[in-house]
Design a protein around this motif. Structure first.
Motif, PDB file in Angstrom:
ATOM      1  N   CYS A  93      69.847  63.065  75.633  1.00 30.03           N
ATOM      2  CA  CYS A  93      69.222  62.049  75.997  1.00 30.03           C
ATOM      3  C   CYS A  93      69.042  61.262  77.251  1.00 30.03           C
ATOM      4  O   CYS A  93      70.179  61.013  77.434  1.00 30.03           O
ATOM      5  CB  CYS A  93      69.493  61.214  74.853  1.00 30.03           C
ATOM      6  N   HIS A  95      69.223  57.899  77.975  1.00 26.87           N
ATOM      7  CA  HIS A  95      69.189  56.951  77.780  1.00 26.87           C
ATOM      8  C   HIS A  95      71.279  56.935  77.939  1.00 26.87           C
ATOM      9  O   HIS A  95      70.918  56.640  78.751  1.00 26.87           O
ATOM     10  CB  HIS A  95      68.976  56.692  76.056  1.00 26.87           C
ATOM     11  N   ARG A  96      71.332  57.538  76.671  1.00 31.46           N
ATOM     12  CA  ARG A  96      73.106  57.821  76.866  1.00 31.46           C
ATOM     13  C   ARG A  96      73.778  59.193  76.874  1.00 31.46           C
ATOM     14  O   ARG A  96      74.913  59.534  76.438  1.00 31.46           O
ATOM     15  CB  ARG A  96      73.542  56.438  75.895  1.00 31.46           C
ATOM     16  N   GLY A  97      73.041  59.942  76.822  1.00 30.96           N
ATOM     17  CA  GLY A  97      73.981  60.644  76.957  1.00 30.96           C
ATOM     18  C   GLY A  97      73.952  62.246  75.753  1.00 30.96           C
ATOM     19  O   GLY A  97      74.568  63.194  75.821  1.00 30.96           O
ATOM     20  N   ALA A  98      73.370  61.434  74.221  1.00 36.94           N
ATOM     21  CA  ALA A  98      73.663  62.265  73.357  1.00 36.94           C
ATOM     22  C   ALA A  98      72.633  63.303  72.882  1.00 36.94           C
ATOM     23  O   ALA A  98      71.762  63.774  73.455  1.00 36.94           O
ATOM     24  CB  ALA A  98      73.351  61.644  71.804  1.00 36.94           C
ATOM     25  N   CYS A 117      66.014  61.030  69.392  1.00 36.49           N
ATOM     26  CA  CYS A 117      67.562  60.922  69.191  1.00 36.49           C
ATOM     27  C   CYS A 117      68.215  60.691  68.262  1.00 36.49           C
ATOM     28  O   CYS A 117      67.806  59.133  67.727  1.00 36.49           O
ATOM     29  CB  CYS A 117      68.003  60.790  70.237  1.00 36.49           C
ATOM     30  N   TYR A 119      70.516  58.536  68.120  1.00 38.86           N
ATOM     31  CA  TYR A 119      71.963  56.944  68.112  1.00 38.86           C
ATOM     32  C   TYR A 119      70.761  56.334  67.869  1.00 38.86           C
ATOM     33  O   TYR A 119      71.433  54.970  67.814  1.00 38.86           O
ATOM     34  CB  TYR A 119      72.256  57.456  69.626  1.00 38.86           C
ATOM     35  N   HIS A 120      69.951  55.683  69.168  1.00 36.57           N
ATOM     36  CA  HIS A 120      69.655  54.578  69.218  1.00 36.57           C
ATOM     37  C   HIS A 120      67.924  54.704  68.803  1.00 36.57           C
ATOM     38  O   HIS A 120      66.979  53.888  69.571  1.00 36.57           O
ATOM     39  CB  HIS A 120      69.031  53.822  70.810  1.00 36.57           C
ATOM     40  N   SER A 121      67.243  55.785  68.227  1.00 38.66           N
ATOM     41  CA  SER A 121      65.648  55.952  68.277  1.00 38.66           C
ATOM     42  C   SER A 121      65.237  56.614  68.888  1.00 38.66           C
ATOM     43  O   SER A 121      64.191  56.147  69.071  1.00 38.66           O
ATOM     44  CB  SER A 121      65.061  55.194  66.941  1.00 38.66           C
ATOM     45  N   TRP A 122      65.492  57.045  70.375  1.00 31.85           N
ATOM     46  CA  TRP A 122      64.040  57.438  71.411  1.00 31.85           C
ATOM     47  C   TRP A 122      64.055  58.671  70.475  1.00 31.85           C
ATOM     48  O   TRP A 122      64.345  59.209  70.059  1.00 31.85           O
ATOM     49  CB  TRP A 122      65.142  57.467  72.742  1.00 31.85           C
TER      50      TRP A 122
END
Ligand code: FES
Ligand code: FE2
Length: 409
Positions: A93, A95-98, A117, A119-122
């Motif tokens: 991702c 955003h922060r790499g998940a 994703c 983690y933060h629903s992107w």
């Protein structure tokens, strides 16, 4: 600075030092199979660089929206079937790499559906662009969502075989493969009638290069493999005079087997050719540098992906294909030969696994070079050793002479 960052810098510095002091004429010595610094350099320049790698075949995917997960070196990939071909994204991702998608394969409900994703629903559409973010109200109205994309890998299709590369400048696929290999890919895998039968995976306890080297080594085919000896395999003659194969370090060998009428085995059916009544058949085995293999052996058409799992372990994926019209009995026979004889847990590969584990153990000892890899003092004499030299010639060029974004030989 975190310990992880310090460690990464140490490794980065060691790779740079090693590359700086490398003499390209240096023999192939044991630390190339055990040293984490060498492994790091291989990941960067071979598996994350400009080389092409087979990641599957279009017949694995039913319709558009179907996807599978794969990896090149340490980089996880999503391989997605779309109407006009195949796309490959790095499964990480922005955003922060998940890791965005988990599992082995799946299907988007439609191409307007998305990878989400957790983690933060992107969410990401089939173009790989962000099409939504969790808690949208926390971002400004003009937040450029579409600019946040899953990184793309380059993709090329030849005969329905899917190649991917993470490099910035991979060579044109036809140049990389050359006419000879392109012809074989089209002939063997190019039919719309191909049907994916599944994959068998195994972890071999050896460095990835030892597994690949084994493919180039036709010498061992009848010294180690009792099954090939029983089949009266006519010695493979590697095509080492093909300039493209020489230049890029590929391998291609065609051979014949001449099955005897009577084989002294409890169940000789394992060797049977059910689609050829005369028992004579053409076989082919090929390695596309660095670590992708084609094979047509007995009744089994396969693609192998060789995936390093650290310095001293290697995952072998053995993907098997039949034809849509094949009779059920032939299909069963293909799967039986694949699983029990030719695949990574079959008889032939069990012999290879035992030999390769012995090589790996020996590589851990005092650094030295060996006769059969074209060390300077022992120039290759046998044709198969010339083929192995050719692989390491390409290896040296890519790992030790190319630019840091990864070069193909
Ligand atoms: S890491 Fe994927 S949404 Fe934050
Ligand atoms: Fe072998």
């Amino acid at each position: 600075m975190t310990d992880d960052k310090r460690s990464a810098e140490r490794v980065g510095g060691a790779v740079a030092d090693m590359l700086g002091s490398w003499d390209p004429r240096m023999p192939i010595e044991t630390r190339l199979f055990t040293d984490p610094v060498v492994h790091r350099a291989e990941l960067e320049r071979i598996f994350h660089g400009n080389c092409w790698h087979i990641v599957g075949h279009v017949s694995e995917f039913g319709e558009e929206g179907a996807y599978k997960l794969h990896r090149l070196g340490e980089v996880p990939l999503i391989v997605l079937r779309v109407q006009d071909g195949v796309r490959a994204f790095v499964n990480s991702c922005p955003h922060r790499g998940a890791q965005v998608v988990r599992g082995t394969r799946g299907k988007l409900g439609s191409l307007s559906a998305s990878f989400k994703c957790i983690y933060h629903s992107w969410v990401y559409n089939a173009e790989g662009s962000a099409s939504g973010v969790g808690r949208r109200q926390g971002y400004p109205d003009d937040f450029p969502m579409g600019e946040h994309c899953l990184p793309r890998a380059s993709v090329a299709l030849v005969g329905g075989v899917i190649f991917a590369s993470l490099g910035k400048n991979p060579p044109a696929i036809d140049d990389y493969l050359g006419r000879n290999l392109v012809g074989h890919l089209n002939r063997l895998y190019g039919s719309n009638e191909l049907q994916y039968l599944g994959v068998q995976r195994a972890i071999f306890q050896c460095n990835w290069k030892l597994y690949v080297e084994n493919i180039y080594d036709s010498y061992h085919a009848v010294t180690l493999h009792k099954g090939f000896k029983l089949m009266r395999l006519r010695k493979a003659a590697p095509q080492i005079d093909d300039s493209n194969i020489l230049r890029f370090g590929h391998y291609l060998s065609e051979y014949e087997v001449d099955l005897p009428d009577r084989i002294q085995l409890a169940n000789p059916e394992i060797f049977e050719m059910r689609s050829r009544s005369d028992g004579v058949s053409s076989h082919l085995i090929s390695n596309i540098f660095p670590a992708s293999q084609l094979s047509q052996q007995l009744e089994v058409l396969a693609l192998r992906c060789v995936v390093p799992r650290g310095v001293e372990a290697t995952e072998i994926q053995f993907h098997v294909y039949g034809r849509k019209g094949d009779a059920a009995e032939l299909r069963e026979h293909q799967l039986w030969q694949a699983a029990n004889f030719l695949g990574p847990q079959g008889l032939i590969n069990l012999e290879d696994a035992a030999a390769l584990a012995r090589l790996q153990v020996s590589m851990r000892g005092r650094s030295r070079e060996f006769d059969g890899r074209g060390g300077l003092r022992f120039p290759a004499r046998r044709a198969d050793e010339k083929a192995i030299d050719n692989f390491y010639g390409a290896y040296r060029r890519v790992v030790f002479e190319s630019q840091s974004d990864g070069g193909a030989a």
